[in-house]
Design a protein around this motif. Structure first.
Motif, mmCIF file in Angstrom:
data_model
loop_
_atom_site.group_PDB
_atom_site.id
_atom_site.type_symbol
_atom_site.label_atom_id
_atom_site.label_comp_id
_atom_site.label_asym_id
_atom_site.label_seq_id
_atom_site.Cartn_x
_atom_site.Cartn_y
_atom_site.Cartn_z
ATOM 1 N N LEU A 82 0.820 -1.221 0.000
ATOM 2 C CA LEU A 82 0.000 0.000 0.000
ATOM 3 C C LEU A 82 0.853 1.270 0.000
ATOM 4 O O LEU A 82 0.459 2.286 -0.554
ATOM 5 C CB LEU A 82 -0.903 0.036 1.235
ATOM 6 C CG LEU A 82 -1.895 -1.120 1.385
ATOM 7 C CD1 LEU A 82 -2.571 -1.066 2.749
ATOM 8 C CD2 LEU A 82 -2.937 -1.067 0.277
ATOM 9 N N ARG A 83 2.026 1.196 0.635
ATOM 10 C CA ARG A 83 2.750 2.433 0.922
ATOM 11 C C ARG A 83 4.065 2.622 0.171
ATOM 12 O O ARG A 83 4.667 3.671 0.229
ATOM 13 C CB ARG A 83 3.057 2.498 2.422
ATOM 14 C CG ARG A 83 1.845 2.721 3.253
ATOM 15 C CD ARG A 83 2.172 2.559 4.712
ATOM 16 N NE ARG A 83 2.329 1.163 5.084
ATOM 17 C CZ ARG A 83 2.749 0.765 6.285
ATOM 18 N NH1 ARG A 83 3.079 1.647 7.190
ATOM 19 N NH2 ARG A 83 2.845 -0.516 6.558
ATOM 20 N N GLY A 113 5.225 2.350 -3.196
ATOM 21 C CA GLY A 113 5.266 2.335 -4.656
ATOM 22 C C GLY A 113 4.110 1.571 -5.264
ATOM 23 O O GLY A 113 3.484 0.735 -4.618
ATOM 24 N N LYS A 114 3.840 1.901 -6.519
ATOM 25 C CA LYS A 114 2.704 1.305 -7.239
ATOM 26 C C LYS A 114 2.891 -0.190 -7.424
ATOM 27 O O LYS A 114 3.964 -0.676 -7.723
ATOM 28 C CB LYS A 114 2.596 1.933 -8.636
ATOM 29 C CG LYS A 114 1.929 3.287 -8.671
ATOM 30 C CD LYS A 114 0.589 3.210 -9.434
ATOM 31 C CE LYS A 114 -0.183 4.518 -9.398
ATOM 32 N NZ LYS A 114 -0.471 5.008 -8.049
ATOM 33 N N GLN A 142 4.403 8.004 -2.813
ATOM 34 C CA GLN A 142 4.673 6.580 -3.035
ATOM 35 C C GLN A 142 3.495 5.678 -2.683
ATOM 36 O O GLN A 142 3.580 4.470 -2.826
ATOM 37 C CB GLN A 142 5.886 6.128 -2.201
ATOM 38 C CG GLN A 142 7.158 6.884 -2.507
ATOM 39 C CD GLN A 142 7.652 6.651 -3.911
ATOM 40 O OE1 GLN A 142 7.726 5.523 -4.355
ATOM 41 N NE2 GLN A 142 7.951 7.718 -4.615
ATOM 42 N N PHE A 143 2.393 6.276 -2.177
ATOM 43 C CA PHE A 143 1.223 5.439 -1.862
ATOM 44 C C PHE A 143 0.696 4.800 -3.136
ATOM 45 O O PHE A 143 0.570 5.456 -4.179
ATOM 46 C CB PHE A 143 0.104 6.270 -1.222
ATOM 47 C CG PHE A 143 0.390 6.741 0.173
ATOM 48 C CD1 PHE A 143 1.464 6.234 0.900
ATOM 49 C CD2 PHE A 143 -0.440 7.683 0.779
ATOM 50 C CE1 PHE A 143 1.711 6.668 2.192
ATOM 51 C CE2 PHE A 143 -0.193 8.126 2.072
ATOM 52 C CZ PHE A 143 0.877 7.631 2.779
ATOM 53 N N SER A 144 0.331 3.567 -3.039
ATOM 54 C CA SER A 144 -0.178 2.847 -4.186
ATOM 55 C C SER A 144 -1.510 3.455 -4.655
ATOM 56 O O SER A 144 -1.740 3.688 -5.828
ATOM 57 C CB SER A 144 -0.347 1.383 -3.801
ATOM 58 O OG SER A 144 -0.176 0.557 -4.901
ATOM 59 N N ARG A 145 -2.430 3.697 -3.691
ATOM 60 C CA ARG A 145 -3.699 4.378 -3.993
ATOM 61 C C ARG A 145 -3.907 5.459 -2.961
ATOM 62 O O ARG A 145 -3.709 5.219 -1.768
ATOM 63 C CB ARG A 145 -4.867 3.391 -3.881
ATOM 64 C CG ARG A 145 -5.048 2.510 -5.095
ATOM 65 C CD ARG A 145 -6.153 1.515 -4.824
ATOM 66 N NE ARG A 145 -7.467 2.132 -4.765
ATOM 67 C CZ ARG A 145 -8.539 1.536 -4.215
ATOM 68 N NH1 ARG A 145 -8.435 0.336 -3.676
ATOM 69 N NH2 ARG A 145 -9.714 2.143 -4.208
ATOM 70 N N LEU A 196 -3.989 7.717 2.444
ATOM 71 C CA LEU A 196 -3.748 6.403 1.861
ATOM 72 C C LEU A 196 -5.067 5.646 1.778
ATOM 73 O O LEU A 196 -5.835 5.620 2.744
ATOM 74 C CB LEU A 196 -2.766 5.644 2.773
ATOM 75 C CG LEU A 196 -2.577 4.144 2.572
ATOM 76 C CD1 LEU A 196 -1.838 3.884 1.275
ATOM 77 C CD2 LEU A 196 -1.806 3.551 3.742
ATOM 78 N N VAL A 197 -5.347 5.077 0.626
ATOM 79 C CA VAL A 197 -6.567 4.286 0.483
ATOM 80 C C VAL A 197 -6.220 2.813 0.675
ATOM 81 O O VAL A 197 -5.361 2.272 -0.021
ATOM 82 C CB VAL A 197 -7.204 4.500 -0.906
ATOM 83 C CG1 VAL A 197 -8.432 3.601 -1.069
ATOM 84 C CG2 VAL A 197 -7.581 5.948 -1.092
ATOM 85 N N ALA A 198 -6.869 2.181 1.646
ATOM 86 C CA ALA A 198 -6.619 0.757 1.913
ATOM 87 C C ALA A 198 -7.941 0.009 1.792
ATOM 88 O O ALA A 198 -9.009 0.597 1.990
ATOM 89 C CB ALA A 198 -6.051 0.598 3.317
ATOM 90 N N PRO A 199 -7.881 -1.277 1.465
ATOM 91 C CA PRO A 199 -9.141 -2.040 1.409
ATOM 92 C C PRO A 199 -9.777 -2.157 2.798
ATOM 93 O O PRO A 199 -9.085 -2.029 3.813
ATOM 94 C CB PRO A 199 -8.711 -3.410 0.884
ATOM 95 C CG PRO A 199 -7.229 -3.448 0.942
ATOM 96 C CD PRO A 199 -6.716 -2.075 1.117
#
Lengths: 454, 95
Positions: free
Chosen positions: A304-305, A307-308, B79-82, B88-91
């Protein structure tokens, strides 16, 4: 004399031609290195005083943060992660005009002794391309041995600087725990990790260590570190050899070691033979410590934190477990599981608790031997570099190769490796160990060994 | 020490690491050997010795003042994926 720009241009060309063969670099910072070289040339023309590392070309292990560049740690988990800031060592190197030329390959999250667990690429030993460069700082050692860099930075948790230094025939130093700030180092096992240098000669190791060493408020372990690092010569020290250092050592390495002892005695050094029986337990203590600390350090990598990722997680537990299962290599998973196991409520007393006690016993035994005898000397590795792929099937066999390097990390003391003699194409490393913060003394003996090898 | 597949799977579940059946079989075989070899720590670590502590006398306290810098935050958020804005968006963790 060549300008800095000319030298960097020449070196970048050499790396472009030869890196594919050796596989030392994950990423080459060509533009940044050229810009820095230009700036240094301009500084020289203007008559300004150059920094202590002016013109030195330095490679950094890819678990050390360099702002805006990929910080992969050799793992698919961080393949797209860009370092958001510079590590303390990068700041210090650049402040003294060192030119950072690129990031080097490593075992995944520094878990390994031959750099084969990297998910990014394969690194070969410049002395024999069929053999491993050692690890986990294999790319750093290979970059120096191949002539791609004057110096390199690595990290050493249980020998990850000294093993590849010994395998690639260069000098490597694990400083005292707490001498060098680890701010910006991706941690592997926090009670053991230390950043340190590799170079062709001891003088360069001393030089860069004097730049990167010293306290930093962003790493609490450096709180008792001296403000500046005095690396002066401290006279002819007494030396002890623990007989456990030679148990099971390859006879070609033992031969080089005995020849070194003979030369040192001829030179007037007093060398005594001692026994530290606790050393026989170093591997279990070390690995159990690593498993516990490593599994904890890896918890943050949840997809989640950092990198894509190539997918969106739709559930927290299952999604994260599946992603970690896919992105981590087998050695990383092995260590995470073992660490989880020995720190569960049910098993922590039987394993982790005993490990902490045993570590204290070993540390005390090492400290007491050092306070009595000054410095310890032995081979760095008991084995010569093996063929690539040879030790990938049995993890315990790989762990046992770290026998001679892990005690220094367990005790938090300085230890350096310097080549001496020849074994076929290789130049076995000899290891010097000293008391905490006696890095200057360790380096002084390493310089003597280097002189006797000429 | 006896390690079976069930224990390996339990460790994997606690570790949040999904393993293939082939990996479970391989680790089951390896872990017994590793624990057998490592059980020698009992010879050193079973007495009344104190535990090892890494800090060993450091533990110097910092001034209770706001941290300097803090410019790293944007780089970390980037660097957050979503993400939504700076979050930060988490499931979902539960329904």
């Amino acid at each position: 004399m060549d300008t800095h720009t000319q030298r960097i241009s020449g070196l970048l060309e050499k790396i472009r031609m030869e890196n594919e063969k050796v596989g030392a670099f994950i990423e080459i910072y060509g533009e940044e290195a050229l810009a820095k070289a230009n700036a240094l040339d301009a500084k020289a023309t203007s008559g300004k005083k150059p920094g202590r590392l002016a013109g030195k070309i330095i490679a950094i292990k890819n678990n050390i943060a360099y702002r805006g560049k990929r910080l992969t740690c050799g793992s698919k988990m961080l393949a797209n992660y860009l370092a958001p800031y510079d590590a303390a060592v990068v700041e210090r190197v650049e402040a003294e005009d060192g030119i950072i030329i690129g990031s080097t390959n490593l075992d995944e999250f520094a878990c390994g002794s031959d750099t084969t667990s990297s998910a990014i690429m394969r690194t070969r030993n410049p002395l024999d391309l069929d053999c491993v460069p050692g690890g986990s700082s294999g790319g750093s050692a290979a970059s120096v041995a191949a002539g791609f860099a004057d110096m390199a930075l690595g990290s050493d948790t249980g020998g990850s600087i000294r093993c590849p230094a010994a395998f690639c025939g260069v000098v490597g130093m694990k400083p005292t725990y707490g001498l060098v700030s680890r701010y910006g180092l991706a941690d592997m096992a926090m009670s053991l990790d230390q950043i340190g240098p590799l170079a062709k000669c001891v003088a360069d190791v001393k030089l860069i260590l004097s730049v990167i060493g010293g306290s930093d408020e962003r790493d609490q372990t450096t709180a008792s570190s001296p403000k500046s690092v005095d690396l002066g010569f401290e006279g002819k020290p007494s030396i002890a050899v623990a007989r456990e250092f030679l148990e099971g050592a390859d006879e070609r390495i033992a031969g080089c070691f005995h020849s070194l002892v003979g030369k040192l005695k001829d030179d007037g050094y007093v060398i005594s033979e001692i026994s530290i029986p606790e050393l026989r337990h170093a591997i279990p203590i070390y690995y159990l410590t690593v498993f516990a600390e490593f599994s904890s350090a890896m918890q943050k990598y949840d997809g989640l934190r950092y990198g894509k990722m190539d997918r969106e997680l739709d559930s927290l537990v299952e999604g994260v477990s599946e992603l970690r299962g896919d992105k981590f290599g087998l050695e990383v998973k092995r260590r995470i599981l073992l660490g989880t196991f020995i720190t569960t409520k049910e098993y922590q007393d039987a394993w982790y608790g005993k490990t902490l006690k045993a570590r204290a016993v070993l540390k005390n035994a090492m400290e007491s031997a050092l306070s009595k005898h000054g410095l310890l000397l032995g081979p760095t590795m008991g084995v010569l570099p093996w063929k690539i792929g040879e030790k990938m099937t049995n993890p315990l066999e790989m762990y046992l190769t770290d026998m001679l390097t892990v005690p220094a990390n367990l005790a938090g003391i300085p230890a350096g490796s310097v080549p001496f003699g020849k074994a076929g194409r290789f130049r076995p490393g000899m290891q010097v160990l000293g008391s905490r913060f006696s890095d200057a003394k360790v380096l002084a003996l390493m310089e003597e060994i280097e002189r006797l090898d000429r | 020490m006896k390690i079976d597949k069930g224990l390996v799977k339990k460790m994997a579940e606690l570790s949040r690491v999904r393993l293939s059946e082939a990996e479970v079989s391989r680790l089951e075989a390896e872990f017994s050997g590793i624990f057998d070899y490592f059980s020698s720590i009992s010879e050193l670590g079973s007495g009344g010795e104190p535990l090892f502590y890494v800090a060993g006398g450091s533990g110097k306290r910092r001034e209770d003042s706001p941290a300097k810098g803090g410019k790293e935050a944007d780089g970390i958020v980037a660097q957050f994926s979503r993400k939504e804005g700076r979050l930060l968006v988490a499931p979902k963790s539960m329904d």
